[in-house]
Write a protein that holds these residues in place. Structure first.
Motif, PDB file in Angstrom:
ATOM      1  N   LEU A 114      11.423 107.884  41.807  1.00 10.06           N
ATOM      2  CA  LEU A 114      10.063 108.169  42.258  1.00 10.06           C
ATOM      3  C   LEU A 114       9.853 107.661  43.679  1.00 10.06           C
ATOM      4  N   GLN A 115      10.306 106.419  43.960  1.00  6.99           N
ATOM      5  CA  GLN A 115      10.167 105.866  45.304  1.00  6.99           C
ATOM      6  C   GLN A 115      10.945 106.693  46.318  1.00  6.99           C
ATOM      7  N   GLY A 116      12.101 107.198  45.917  1.00  7.01           N
ATOM      8  CA  GLY A 116      12.871 108.054  46.808  1.00  7.01           C
ATOM      9  C   GLY A 116      12.126 109.325  47.166  1.00  7.01           C
ATOM     10  N   ARG A 117      11.462 109.932  46.180  1.00  7.06           N
ATOM     11  CA  ARG A 117      10.663 111.138  46.457  1.00  7.06           C
ATOM     12  C   ARG A 117       9.500 110.810  47.386  1.00  7.06           C
ATOM     13  N   VAL A 118       8.873 109.670  47.160  1.00  6.84           N
ATOM     14  CA  VAL A 118       7.746 109.275  48.009  1.00  6.84           C
ATOM     15  C   VAL A 118       8.215 109.055  49.446  1.00  6.84           C
ATOM     16  N   ASP A 119       9.329 108.346  49.613  1.00  6.69           N
ATOM     17  CA  ASP A 119       9.858 108.088  50.950  1.00  6.69           C
ATOM     18  C   ASP A 119      10.197 109.397  51.658  1.00  6.69           C
ATOM     19  N   GLN A 120      10.772 110.330  50.920  1.00  2.00           N
ATOM     20  CA  GLN A 120      11.125 111.621  51.503  1.00  2.00           C
ATOM     21  C   GLN A 120       9.876 112.382  51.934  1.00  2.00           C
TER      22      GLN A 120
END
Length: 409
Positions: A114-120
């Motif tokens: 989820l954090q990876g999607r947010v960062d992207q």
């Protein structure tokens, strides 16, 4: 509202009931005071549907029939309630305001993924010329997945999900600025801060406070904005020794936020003092460092010096500072576009409309949606269109139309 009132009379009643002056309402619609005066007096008929929508948004009216006095399908269409309209708002509104209180029948959410999607998505916000549209399309899913994660996870996994959810709501605040109804802006800012506090993460709390400070400043609460960012800076400062670079980056971003807030209040000494603190933070970070969401770094400190000088009405200094900046050092398209808007404001303060037009055209080429959905940029474009000499009318009209300011009707 008396059924016998004309459209113009209804606009006047609504405007006066909100304590809004005629110049303010005219500016929000990208038009002149005389135009609005003629509309309200009935001397001029209002037939443009886009202008009706702009008036409804500025007057915070959800149903156009309140303005027109008719019940035809086209007139009864729901108008957007933010200062500006964007087609992505209904889906974002639904995701934020219809939050489920029970766990959805979906599989588990990995907080790291989820954090990876947010960062992207934050990277998309800073790199796309159509950032509001492209990011806005992703936000409803991120909001729902983030809410699902914090409801279904426990312990450290839940705290990580809370940080990711706080980031989602911060990004929602950025992407819906000026296009969201006021109530959504406050809900989003509060949820970002609440999620960060639930995670007990000082950097996340500081970032959410930076976001809340933006809302407070833009809604005419500058003292509250300063209080929030100063408290957030005090909170994170004891943790900075040995902390990750991004913790120091958000601390620097808080200083720059305070600098602009003070400058807009005409507090020159305070503004440059806060800016100096941010400058010192940048000097203690690697030259190429950029905070992933607040884009704090060497370039952004220099960009903010231009903003501070412009807000203090020191146009010569602002333009001089801008002359020494390499805009390509800033990886954020959104921030580069805003820099050129600040420079254009400086040129307007000096009465140089030719230079202001040239720079605004550059801003629009760099970040079209940043210009179209930022009130200060629209104000510059409207001023150029209304007040430039005849020789510039064709170009200023094209700019106004591209930005979304109606020049006919």
């Amino acid at each position: 509202m008396d059924a016998d009132l004309t459209t113009g009379e209804r606009i006047r009643v609504l405007r006066e009931s909100r304590g809004m002056s005629r110049p303010v309402l005219a500016q929000l619609c990208g038009r002149g005071v005389e135009w609005l005066k003629k509309i309200e007096s009935g001397e001029r008929e209002l037939t443009s549907h886009p202008l009706l929508l702009q008036l409804a948004a500025a007057l915070q009216v959800a149903d156009l029939s309140v303005i027109t006095g008719t019940n035809t399908p086209s007139a009864a269409a729901t108008a957007p309630l933010g200062r500006l309209a964007h087609p992505g708002m209904p889906d974002i509104w639904a995701a934020v305001m219809t939050r489920s209180l029970t766990a959805a029948p979906a599989g588990p959410v990995d907080p790291a993924a989820l954090q990876g999607r947010v960062d992207q998505t934050w990277r998309l916000w800073h790199t796309s010329a159509r950032n509001r549209t492209e990011v806005g399309a992703l936000l409803p899913g991120l909001i729902r997945d983030g809410e699902h994660a914090v409801r279904t996870l426990d312990g450290e996994q839940r705290r990580r999900a809370q940080v990711a959810l706080s980031d989602v709501y911060r990004l929602t605040g950025q992407a819906t600025a000026y296009v969201a109804p006021a109530e959504l802006a406050w809900v989003v800012a509060d949820r970002a801060l609440s999620a960060a506090q639930a995670a007990d993460n000082p950097a996340a709390i500081a970032a959410a406070s930076w976001n809340l400070g933006n809302i407070l400043r833009e809604t005419a609460y500058p003292e509250e904005a300063l209080r929030v960012v100063e408290e957030a800076a005090d909170l994170i400062r004891p943790h900075l020794d040995g902390a990750p670079e991004d913790w120091r980056g958000i601390y620097g971003a808080l200083q720059l936020h305070a600098a602009v807030t003070a400058a807009r209040e005409g507090r020159e000494g305070d503004a440059w003092r806060y800016w100096g603190r941010g400058d010192q933070v940048a000097k203690n970070l690697p030259v190429a460092y950029v905070h992933p969401s607040a884009v704090f770094g060497r370039a952004n400190v220099d960009f903010h010096a231009v903003s501070v000088a412009t807000d203090l009405k020191k146009s010569a200094r602002a333009i001089g500072l801008a002359d020494d900046i390499d805009p390509d050092a800033m990886p954020s398209v959104e921030r580069r576009a805003r820099l050129w808007v600040e420079v254009a404001r400086g040129h307007l303060q000096r009465g140089d409309r030719t230079a202001a037009l040239h720079v605004m055209q550059m801003a629009h080429r760099v970040g079209a949606e940043t210009v179209s959905y930022t009130p200060s940029a629209r104000t510059v474009a409207a001023d150029l269109w209304r007040n430039s000499p005849r020789s510039m009318r064709a170009e200023t009209s094209r700019l106004a139309e591209a930005v979304g300011i109606t020049t006919a009707g």
